[in-house]
Design a protein around this motif. Structure first.
Motif, PDB file in Angstrom:
ATOM      1  N   GLN A  22       0.472  -1.303   0.095  1.00  0.00           N
ATOM      2  CA  GLN A  22      -0.280   0.148   0.252  1.00  0.00           C
ATOM      3  C   GLN A  22       0.545   0.870  -0.119  1.00  0.00           C
ATOM      4  O   GLN A  22       0.213   2.220  -0.271  1.00  0.00           O
ATOM      5  N   TRP A  23       2.350   1.101   0.462  1.00  0.00           N
ATOM      6  CA  TRP A  23       2.798   2.647   0.710  1.00  0.00           C
ATOM      7  C   TRP A  23       3.533   2.895  -0.886  1.00  0.00           C
ATOM      8  O   TRP A  23       4.621   3.409  -0.534  1.00  0.00           O
ATOM      9  N   TRP A  24       3.531   2.112  -2.086  1.00  0.00           N
ATOM     10  CA  TRP A  24       4.604   1.910  -2.898  1.00  0.00           C
ATOM     11  C   TRP A  24       4.448   3.139  -3.725  1.00  0.00           C
ATOM     12  O   TRP A  24       5.223   3.993  -4.432  1.00  0.00           O
ATOM     13  N   SER A  25       3.628   3.954  -3.637  1.00  0.00           N
ATOM     14  CA  SER A  25       3.647   5.207  -4.010  1.00  0.00           C
ATOM     15  C   SER A  25       3.950   6.558  -3.671  1.00  0.00           C
ATOM     16  O   SER A  25       3.491   6.756  -2.367  1.00  0.00           O
ATOM     17  N   ALA A  26       3.899   7.676  -4.587  1.00  0.00           N
ATOM     18  CA  ALA A  26       4.395   9.081  -3.030  1.00  0.00           C
ATOM     19  C   ALA A  26       4.452   9.861  -4.734  1.00  0.00           C
ATOM     20  O   ALA A  26       4.659   9.275  -6.185  1.00  0.00           O
ATOM     21  N   PRO A  27       4.442  11.071  -4.412  1.00  0.00           N
ATOM     22  CA  PRO A  27       4.307  11.937  -5.566  1.00  0.00           C
ATOM     23  C   PRO A  27       5.220  12.617  -6.846  1.00  0.00           C
ATOM     24  O   PRO A  27       5.373  12.138  -7.744  1.00  0.00           O
ATOM     25  N   GLY A  28       6.712  11.443  -5.950  1.00  0.00           N
ATOM     26  CA  GLY A  28       7.282  11.491  -7.299  1.00  0.00           C
ATOM     27  C   GLY A  28       7.646  10.827  -8.424  1.00  0.00           C
ATOM     28  O   GLY A  28       8.592   9.977  -8.977  1.00  0.00           O
ATOM     29  N   ASN A  29       6.424   9.619  -7.520  1.00  0.00           N
ATOM     30  CA  ASN A  29       6.404   8.012  -8.822  1.00  0.00           C
ATOM     31  C   ASN A  29       5.393   7.481  -8.966  1.00  0.00           C
ATOM     32  O   ASN A  29       4.784   6.581  -9.706  1.00  0.00           O
ATOM     33  N   CYS A  30       4.480   8.600  -8.630  1.00  0.00           N
ATOM     34  CA  CYS A  30       2.890   8.288  -9.190  1.00  0.00           C
ATOM     35  C   CYS A  30       2.880   7.735 -10.399  1.00  0.00           C
ATOM     36  O   CYS A  30       2.002   7.527 -10.903  1.00  0.00           O
ATOM     37  N   GLU A  31       3.942   8.129 -11.654  1.00  0.00           N
ATOM     38  CA  GLU A  31       2.988   7.835 -12.592  1.00  0.00           C
ATOM     39  C   GLU A  31       4.565   6.548 -13.339  1.00  0.00           C
ATOM     40  O   GLU A  31       4.280   7.025 -14.516  1.00  0.00           O
ATOM     41  N   ASP A  32       5.038   6.470 -13.154  1.00  0.00           N
ATOM     42  CA  ASP A  32       6.089   5.064 -12.579  1.00  0.00           C
ATOM     43  C   ASP A  32       5.441   3.778 -13.542  1.00  0.00           C
ATOM     44  O   ASP A  32       4.472   3.436 -12.806  1.00  0.00           O
ATOM     45  N   PRO A  33       5.208   3.094 -14.513  1.00  0.00           N
ATOM     46  CA  PRO A  33       4.273   2.251 -15.013  1.00  0.00           C
ATOM     47  C   PRO A  33       4.523   0.963 -13.643  1.00  0.00           C
ATOM     48  O   PRO A  33       4.061   0.485 -13.626  1.00  0.00           O
ATOM     49  N   ASP A  34       5.758   0.427 -13.594  1.00  0.00           N
ATOM     50  CA  ASP A  34       6.232  -0.461 -12.648  1.00  0.00           C
ATOM     51  C   ASP A  34       5.339  -0.086 -11.378  1.00  0.00           C
ATOM     52  O   ASP A  34       4.639  -1.353 -10.625  1.00  0.00           O
ATOM     53  N   VAL A  35       5.490   0.730 -10.475  1.00  0.00           N
ATOM     54  CA  VAL A  35       4.560   1.431  -9.586  1.00  0.00           C
ATOM     55  C   VAL A  35       3.726   1.273  -9.499  1.00  0.00           C
ATOM     56  O   VAL A  35       2.308   0.469  -8.657  1.00  0.00           O
ATOM     57  N   ARG A 159      12.686  -8.819 -13.418  1.00  0.00           N
ATOM     58  CA  ARG A 159      13.527  -9.380 -14.179  1.00  0.00           C
ATOM     59  C   ARG A 159      14.830  -8.456 -14.455  1.00  0.00           C
ATOM     60  O   ARG A 159      15.097  -9.038 -16.054  1.00  0.00           O
ATOM     61  N   ALA A 160      14.380  -7.203 -14.480  1.00  0.00           N
ATOM     62  CA  ALA A 160      15.331  -5.709 -15.487  1.00  0.00           C
ATOM     63  C   ALA A 160      16.637  -6.439 -15.637  1.00  0.00           C
ATOM     64  O   ALA A 160      16.775  -5.780 -16.712  1.00  0.00           O
TER      65      ALA A 160
END
Length: 281
Positions: A22-35, A159-160
């Motif tokens: 549940q704590w995965w996203s933050a203002p700096g990464n909220c649009e990251d595909p992995d997130v 696996r990146a």
């Protein structure tokens, strides 16, 4: 009783299924595909916007059916349930603690989460479900499935590169080892609990502190009863032996034992002392 004991031991982990995402996203990464892929996975765990449709809610409903939900809502109250051993909190508490630092433990958390999804229904819940009506539907109601399409983009991100894959594998192995140790300890506990004396020793250990206050003048087997109660946390067997040799217990004749009937009856001096916990809503 063994099925109920097994089901209750699963409460800390089962009620928190997927919560470590549940704590995965933050203002700096909220649009990251992995997130976003991890959040999609978390959304499926919590019912995709439907109240009380999470895997944890389904488990609470099962506990309610078998009368074990006294301390399940909110889940923070689980720590107040003395029937749940400290060992039952280890794996979920570690995952939740790690989840508060997702940047440091991202791959390890996803690896551990993958392990739990592959395992599916907890082994102890399989034991608890046996012999119960409607048990065949437990897995479906808890929405236990192997990693599905929601996991594919998450798996691809793990696996990146070699470092990411190795850290995820570390998390997987850690969760697998922790679950195996917990299951083995719980199996030993359930095996010991087949002896009624084991459950009685647990009960006396839990209530000994309060009882020592009210039995200062009473003696049992030549020893102050309060002393036996104070020592009960470390040596409950001494108290059980003293009770078994006393007039309050008649071995093999439970109905004729004062401890099991007249003392705890409605007009007895110990009425409701050993009453089961009630749900406060």
């Amino acid at each position: 009783m063994l099925a109920e004991r097994a089901a209750l031991a699963c409460a800390p982990l089962a009620t928190q299924s997927g919560a470590w995402l549940q704590w995965w996203s933050a203002p700096g990464n909220c649009e990251d595909p992995d997130v976003l892929s991890v959040l999609a996975l978390y959304a499926s765990d919590v019912g995709v916007g439907h109240p009380n449709a999470s895997r944890g809610s389904a488990y609470v409903a099962l506990l309610h059916e078998i009368g074990l939900d006294a301390y399940t809502e909110p889940t923070s109250r689980l720590a107040l349930d003395q029937r749940i051993a400290d060992r039952d909190f280890y794996l979920p508490s570690m995952l939740l603690a790690m989840s508060r630092h997702p940047n440091e433990f991202r791959q390890e958390i996803l690896g551990a989460d993958a392990c739990l999804r592959v395992i599916g229904l907890l082994p102890a819940l399989v034991v608890a479900a046996r012999g119960r009506s409607g048990a065949a539907g437990w897995a479906d109601r808890l929405r236990v499935v192997e990693p599905d399409s929601n996991w594919q983009p998450v798996w691809a991100s793990l696996r990146a590169n070699e470092e990411t894959a190795n850290r995820a594998a570390t998390g997987f192995r850690w969760a697998w080892g922790a679950l195996r140790r917990w299951s083995a300890d719980l199996y030993g506990d359930l095996s010991a609990a087949r002896d009624p004396g084991y459950a009685m020793a647990e009960l006396m250990s839990r209530r000994a502190r309060e009882g020592a206050v009210y039995h200062r003048r009473f003696k049992l087997g030549g020893r102050p009863f309060a002393e036996l109660l104070r020592n009960c946390h470390d040596d409950p067997q001494a108290l059980l032996n003293a009770l078994a040799a006393s007039k309050f217990v008649r071995p093999g004749h439970a109905d004729a034992s004062p401890l099991g009937n007249s003392l705890v009856m409605e007009r007895g001096p110990m009425f409701r002392v050993f009453a089961p916990p009630r749900t406060c809503r």
